[in-house]
Motif scaffolding. Structure first.
Motif, mmCIF file in Angstrom:
data_model
loop_
_atom_site.group_PDB
_atom_site.id
_atom_site.type_symbol
_atom_site.label_atom_id
_atom_site.label_comp_id
_atom_site.label_asym_id
_atom_site.label_seq_id
_atom_site.Cartn_x
_atom_site.Cartn_y
_atom_site.Cartn_z
ATOM 1 N N ARG A 232 0.846 -1.191 0.000
ATOM 2 C CA ARG A 232 0.000 0.000 0.000
ATOM 3 C C ARG A 232 0.882 1.242 0.000
ATOM 4 O O ARG A 232 1.767 1.384 0.815
ATOM 5 C CB ARG A 232 -0.939 0.025 1.215
ATOM 6 C CG ARG A 232 -1.895 1.212 1.148
ATOM 7 C CD ARG A 232 -2.847 1.257 2.317
ATOM 8 N NE ARG A 232 -3.901 0.256 2.269
ATOM 9 C CZ ARG A 232 -4.982 0.348 1.489
ATOM 10 N NH1 ARG A 232 -5.125 1.347 0.666
ATOM 11 N NH2 ARG A 232 -5.892 -0.593 1.538
ATOM 12 N N CYS A 233 0.609 2.089 -0.936
ATOM 13 C CA CYS A 233 1.382 3.326 -1.075
ATOM 14 C C CYS A 233 0.992 4.315 0.015
ATOM 15 O O CYS A 233 -0.078 4.235 0.602
ATOM 16 C CB CYS A 233 1.125 3.909 -2.449
ATOM 17 S SG CYS A 233 2.035 5.433 -2.763
ATOM 18 N N ARG A 234 1.859 5.298 0.227
ATOM 19 C CA ARG A 234 1.564 6.355 1.208
ATOM 20 C C ARG A 234 0.321 7.157 0.831
ATOM 21 O O ARG A 234 -0.287 7.805 1.670
ATOM 22 C CB ARG A 234 2.763 7.290 1.352
ATOM 23 C CG ARG A 234 3.084 8.026 0.046
ATOM 24 C CD ARG A 234 4.391 8.788 0.148
ATOM 25 N NE ARG A 234 4.667 9.422 -1.156
ATOM 26 C CZ ARG A 234 5.844 9.904 -1.510
ATOM 27 N NH1 ARG A 234 6.863 9.810 -0.692
ATOM 28 N NH2 ARG A 234 6.017 10.460 -2.698
ATOM 29 N N CYS A 235 -0.067 7.122 -0.458
ATOM 30 C CA CYS A 235 -1.259 7.858 -0.879
ATOM 31 C C CYS A 235 -2.514 7.020 -0.671
ATOM 32 O O CYS A 235 -3.621 7.489 -0.907
ATOM 33 C CB CYS A 235 -1.146 8.262 -2.349
ATOM 34 S SG CYS A 235 -1.348 6.888 -3.516
ATOM 35 N N GLY A 236 -2.333 5.754 -0.247
ATOM 36 C CA GLY A 236 -3.480 4.914 0.035
ATOM 37 C C GLY A 236 -3.775 3.910 -1.056
ATOM 38 O O GLY A 236 -4.619 3.037 -0.887
ATOM 39 N N GLY B 149 2.489 -6.609 -6.240
ATOM 40 C CA GLY B 149 3.925 -6.614 -5.970
ATOM 41 C C GLY B 149 4.808 -6.383 -7.177
ATOM 42 O O GLY B 149 5.941 -5.935 -7.034
ATOM 43 N N GLN B 150 4.302 -6.691 -8.375
ATOM 44 C CA GLN B 150 5.173 -6.506 -9.531
ATOM 45 C C GLN B 150 5.336 -5.035 -9.898
ATOM 46 O O GLN B 150 6.195 -4.698 -10.693
ATOM 47 C CB GLN B 150 4.680 -7.310 -10.745
ATOM 48 C CG GLN B 150 3.429 -6.777 -11.419
ATOM 49 C CD GLN B 150 2.183 -7.502 -10.923
ATOM 50 O OE1 GLN B 150 2.112 -7.931 -9.777
ATOM 51 N NE2 GLN B 150 1.184 -7.636 -11.777
ATOM 52 N N PHE B 151 4.515 -4.185 -9.297
ATOM 53 C CA PHE B 151 4.648 -2.760 -9.558
ATOM 54 C C PHE B 151 5.616 -2.151 -8.549
ATOM 55 O O PHE B 151 5.406 -2.233 -7.349
ATOM 56 C CB PHE B 151 3.294 -2.056 -9.460
ATOM 57 C CG PHE B 151 2.297 -2.553 -10.470
ATOM 58 C CD1 PHE B 151 2.469 -2.296 -11.813
ATOM 59 C CD2 PHE B 151 1.196 -3.287 -10.070
ATOM 60 C CE1 PHE B 151 1.556 -2.760 -12.748
ATOM 61 C CE2 PHE B 151 0.276 -3.761 -10.991
ATOM 62 C CZ PHE B 151 0.458 -3.498 -12.342
ATOM 63 N N ALA B 152 6.684 -1.552 -9.043
ATOM 64 C CA ALA B 152 7.667 -0.920 -8.165
ATOM 65 C C ALA B 152 7.320 0.531 -7.912
ATOM 66 O O ALA B 152 7.934 1.179 -7.079
ATOM 67 C CB ALA B 152 9.063 -1.028 -8.774
ATOM 68 N N GLN B 153 6.307 1.007 -8.614
ATOM 69 C CA GLN B 153 5.959 2.420 -8.517
ATOM 70 C C GLN B 153 4.443 2.554 -8.483
ATOM 71 O O GLN B 153 3.726 1.796 -9.145
ATOM 72 C CB GLN B 153 6.523 3.157 -9.736
ATOM 73 C CG GLN B 153 6.691 4.641 -9.516
ATOM 74 C CD GLN B 153 7.358 5.316 -10.711
ATOM 75 O OE1 GLN B 153 7.248 4.849 -11.834
ATOM 76 N NE2 GLN B 153 8.045 6.415 -10.463
ATOM 77 N N CYS B 154 3.972 3.527 -7.719
ATOM 78 C CA CYS B 154 2.541 3.784 -7.622
ATOM 79 C C CYS B 154 2.054 4.482 -8.883
ATOM 80 O O CYS B 154 2.649 5.445 -9.336
ATOM 81 C CB CYS B 154 2.276 4.660 -6.401
ATOM 82 S SG CYS B 154 0.552 5.165 -6.228
ATOM 83 N N TRP B 155 0.949 3.974 -9.449
ATOM 84 C CA TRP B 155 0.429 4.604 -10.658
ATOM 85 C C TRP B 155 -0.390 5.847 -10.325
ATOM 86 O O TRP B 155 -0.745 6.609 -11.195
ATOM 87 C CB TRP B 155 -0.407 3.617 -11.478
ATOM 88 C CG TRP B 155 -1.571 3.021 -10.725
ATOM 89 C CD1 TRP B 155 -2.651 3.672 -10.219
ATOM 90 C CD2 TRP B 155 -1.756 1.642 -10.396
ATOM 91 N NE1 TRP B 155 -3.483 2.788 -9.592
ATOM 92 C CE2 TRP B 155 -2.966 1.542 -9.691
ATOM 93 C CE3 TRP B 155 -1.011 0.484 -10.635
ATOM 94 C CZ2 TRP B 155 -3.449 0.322 -9.223
ATOM 95 C CZ3 TRP B 155 -1.506 -0.716 -10.166
ATOM 96 C CH2 TRP B 155 -2.704 -0.788 -9.465
ATOM 97 N N CYS C 262 0.415 8.235 -7.605
ATOM 98 C CA CYS C 262 1.198 9.415 -7.220
ATOM 99 C C CYS C 262 2.643 9.314 -7.691
ATOM 100 O O CYS C 262 3.388 10.267 -7.557
ATOM 101 C CB CYS C 262 1.140 9.618 -5.708
ATOM 102 S SG CYS C 262 2.050 8.387 -4.785
ATOM 103 N N GLY C 263 3.044 8.154 -8.205
ATOM 104 C CA GLY C 263 4.409 8.028 -8.742
ATOM 105 C C GLY C 263 5.449 7.660 -7.714
ATOM 106 O O GLY C 263 6.622 7.546 -8.048
ATOM 107 N N ALA C 264 5.048 7.449 -6.467
ATOM 108 C CA ALA C 264 6.013 7.100 -5.425
ATOM 109 C C ALA C 264 6.539 5.684 -5.650
ATOM 110 O O ALA C 264 5.839 4.819 -6.174
ATOM 111 C CB ALA C 264 5.356 7.197 -4.049
ATOM 112 N N SER C 265 7.783 5.448 -5.247
ATOM 113 C CA SER C 265 8.369 4.112 -5.351
ATOM 114 C C SER C 265 7.918 3.256 -4.185
ATOM 115 O O SER C 265 7.575 3.764 -3.115
ATOM 116 C CB SER C 265 9.899 4.207 -5.342
ATOM 117 O OG SER C 265 10.335 4.881 -6.492
ATOM 118 N N ARG C 266 7.931 1.922 -4.415
ATOM 119 C CA ARG C 266 7.600 0.994 -3.339
ATOM 120 C C ARG C 266 8.599 1.172 -2.206
ATOM 121 O O ARG C 266 9.807 1.254 -2.454
ATOM 122 C CB ARG C 266 7.670 -0.437 -3.881
ATOM 123 C CG ARG C 266 7.370 -1.491 -2.822
ATOM 124 C CD ARG C 266 7.315 -2.880 -3.434
ATOM 125 N NE ARG C 266 8.524 -3.196 -4.172
ATOM 126 C CZ ARG C 266 8.569 -3.960 -5.252
ATOM 127 N NH1 ARG C 266 7.487 -4.510 -5.718
ATOM 128 N NH2 ARG C 266 9.699 -4.187 -5.881
#
Ligand code: ZN
Length: 104
Positions: free
Chosen positions: A79-83, A88-94, A96-100
């Motif tokens: 879960r990203c900081r933006c919620g 798991g295969q995504f290293a980046q949030c679609w 807000c763009g934050a990294s895992r």
């Protein structure tokens, strides 16, 4: 109702809903009718949504999804900081763009 996550496709959304229901957590797939509107509204807004009716079920629902990912030998859902909830295969949030967290 609490929005648990968006899914990139209906198959995935129903797969997770089924997993949750098997674990005794009621879940509902919404936004199943909007795919025809792609092009008029942001694509992500057309993705199927997985909802849990009871906010208290959210943590349990996350456990089920994370455990399912582990069982399949996949990277854990995070879960990203933006919620946003991301597979798991995504290293980046679609969203807000934050990294895992922990990713280089
Ligand atoms: Zn994010």
């Amino acid at each position: 109702m609490k929005l648990l996550t968006r899914c990139a496709n209906l198959v995935e959304a129903h797969h997770w809903a089924n997993l949750l229901q098997a674990a005794g957590i009621r879940a509902e797939v919404r936004n199943t009718w909007l795919s025809g509107a792609v092009g008029d509204i942001p694509q992500r807004e057309t993705w199927p949504q997985l909802w849990v009716p009871v906010a208290q079920d959210e943590a349990a629902a996350m456990d089920v999804i994370e455990a399912a990912g582990r069982d399949a030998g996949k990277l854990p859902v995070w879960r990203c900081r933006c919620g946003e909830l991301l597979e798991g295969q995504f290293a980046q949030c679609w969203n807000c763009g934050a990294s895992r967290p922990g990713a280089a």
